[in-house]
Write a protein that holds these residues in place. Structure first.
Motif, mmCIF file in Angstrom:
data_model
loop_
_atom_site.group_PDB
_atom_site.id
_atom_site.type_symbol
_atom_site.label_atom_id
_atom_site.label_comp_id
_atom_site.label_asym_id
_atom_site.label_seq_id
_atom_site.Cartn_x
_atom_site.Cartn_y
_atom_site.Cartn_z
ATOM 1 N N ASN A 90 -9.269 3.084 5.434
ATOM 2 C CA ASN A 90 -9.882 1.705 5.760
ATOM 3 C C ASN A 90 -11.599 2.037 5.718
ATOM 4 O O ASN A 90 -11.911 0.691 5.455
ATOM 5 C CB ASN A 90 -9.641 1.540 6.868
ATOM 6 N N MET A 91 -11.988 3.263 5.591
ATOM 7 C CA MET A 91 -13.612 3.263 5.709
ATOM 8 C C MET A 91 -14.225 3.221 4.339
ATOM 9 O O MET A 91 -15.007 2.365 4.481
ATOM 10 C CB MET A 91 -14.074 5.311 6.251
ATOM 11 N N VAL A 92 -13.337 3.562 3.505
ATOM 12 C CA VAL A 92 -14.275 4.103 2.000
ATOM 13 C C VAL A 92 -13.378 2.071 1.601
ATOM 14 O O VAL A 92 -14.966 1.596 0.909
ATOM 15 C CB VAL A 92 -13.054 4.689 1.216
ATOM 16 N N THR A 130 -22.355 2.473 -6.882
ATOM 17 C CA THR A 130 -22.136 3.514 -8.754
ATOM 18 C C THR A 130 -21.002 3.667 -8.726
ATOM 19 O O THR A 130 -20.276 2.870 -8.184
ATOM 20 C CB THR A 130 -22.780 4.756 -7.595
ATOM 21 N N LYS A 131 -21.165 3.852 -9.531
ATOM 22 C CA LYS A 131 -19.301 4.229 -10.517
ATOM 23 C C LYS A 131 -18.747 4.893 -9.427
ATOM 24 O O LYS A 131 -17.039 4.910 -9.245
ATOM 25 C CB LYS A 131 -19.968 4.901 -11.989
ATOM 26 N N CYS A 132 -19.109 5.643 -8.919
ATOM 27 C CA CYS A 132 -18.835 6.745 -8.134
ATOM 28 C C CYS A 132 -17.855 5.386 -6.980
ATOM 29 O O CYS A 132 -16.540 6.360 -6.367
ATOM 30 C CB CYS A 132 -18.778 7.882 -7.651
ATOM 31 N N GLY A 133 -18.836 4.923 -6.754
ATOM 32 C CA GLY A 133 -18.333 4.814 -5.460
ATOM 33 C C GLY A 133 -17.431 3.239 -6.548
ATOM 34 O O GLY A 133 -16.389 3.283 -5.032
ATOM 35 N N ARG A 134 -17.728 3.043 -6.991
ATOM 36 C CA ARG A 134 -15.945 1.329 -7.377
ATOM 37 C C ARG A 134 -14.920 2.355 -7.279
ATOM 38 O O ARG A 134 -13.955 2.550 -7.084
ATOM 39 C CB ARG A 134 -16.957 1.267 -8.704
#
Length: 248
Positions: A95-97, A107-111
């Protein structure tokens, strides 16, 4: 007074720059993002590196903000999603993410980790089997017996508090829905079934304010009915075979 999202975003960006400058992604989550923060709410940050030795949780104060930082890499996040949150039925980290706002920019990592969190949430929790259902029925049945004729008010209120979490968890998990814990339970019940949320609220309000447990007991009967109702007669629970001291 609610803490403003703009102030939270500004503080989170400063924290990222000062404490986690090498992170691949940083997401602000929690009550400030949902819009229900209070003057005492903290900042929940999910900080993702390319790789960490081990996942970590850090608690500290930054200015006026209490901060909870959850340090991960994509592999540790997926482990927590699949091996901790799915079996527990409470999707705290997904849920947090999923709801988090990436700072200072996407960012690519975030996506990547957001897509993973969304997939986990869509998959749902590990489905309850007969053993889990029976364990829950028995625990709730035992607590209901304690409130039918309590020894004193102090014991009654403690049991009612425990029963709230137990019956809410049974209602949600028995339908293969994600569950919740603590203060998140009412919000989760409302999102799944507003009528059931209303019944919970009214039943436990009567129990806590008037020590009237009639509606709570009826609510328990209603929630347990699809799984066979209250359970005592014939219930068994085996301890693991390795739970013994070695022979002398």
């Amino acid at each position: 007074m609610r803490k403003k999202l703009s102030a939270a975003l500004s503080a989170a960006e400063q924290i990222r720059d000062q404490f986690f400058p090498e992170a691949s992604a940083c997401l602000l989550a929690g009550s400030v993002v949902r819009g229900d923060a209070t003057a005492y709410s903290d900042l929940d940050l999910v900080v993702v590196y390319e790789r960490v030795e081990n996942a970590q949780r850090q608690s500290f104060v930054f200015g006026d903000w209490p901060v909870e930082a959850f340090i991960h890499d994509p592999q540790t996040l997926e482990f927590f999603f699949r091996e901790v949150d799915r079996p527990s039925g409470v999707p705290s980290l997904p849920n947090m993410v999923s709801e988090g706002i990436e700072i200072p920019r996407e960012t690519k990592c975030g996506r990547l980790v957001k897509d993973l969190a969304s997939r986990i949430l869509e998959e749902g929790p590990i489905e309850w089997g007969q053993k889990e259902r029976e364990n829950s029925r028995y625990a709730i049945s035992d607590m209901v017996e304690d409130i039918r004729e309590p020894r004193n008010i102090a014991e009654l209120r403690i049991v009612i508090s425990n029963l709230y979490s137990a019956i809410a968890n049974h209602f949600l998990r028995s339908q293969n829905q994600w569950s919740a814990k603590g203060k998140s339970i009412p919000r989760r019940l409302m999102s799944v079934n507003p009528e059931v949320h209303k019944r919970f609220a009214e039943a436990f309000e009567a129990a806590f304010t008037r020590d009237d447990t009639t509606d709570v007991i009826q609510l328990c009967e209603h929630v347990l009915e699809p799984d066979g109702g209250f359970l005592f007669q014939g219930y068994t629970r085996d301890a693991p075979k390795e739970w013994r001291m070695p022979d002398a």
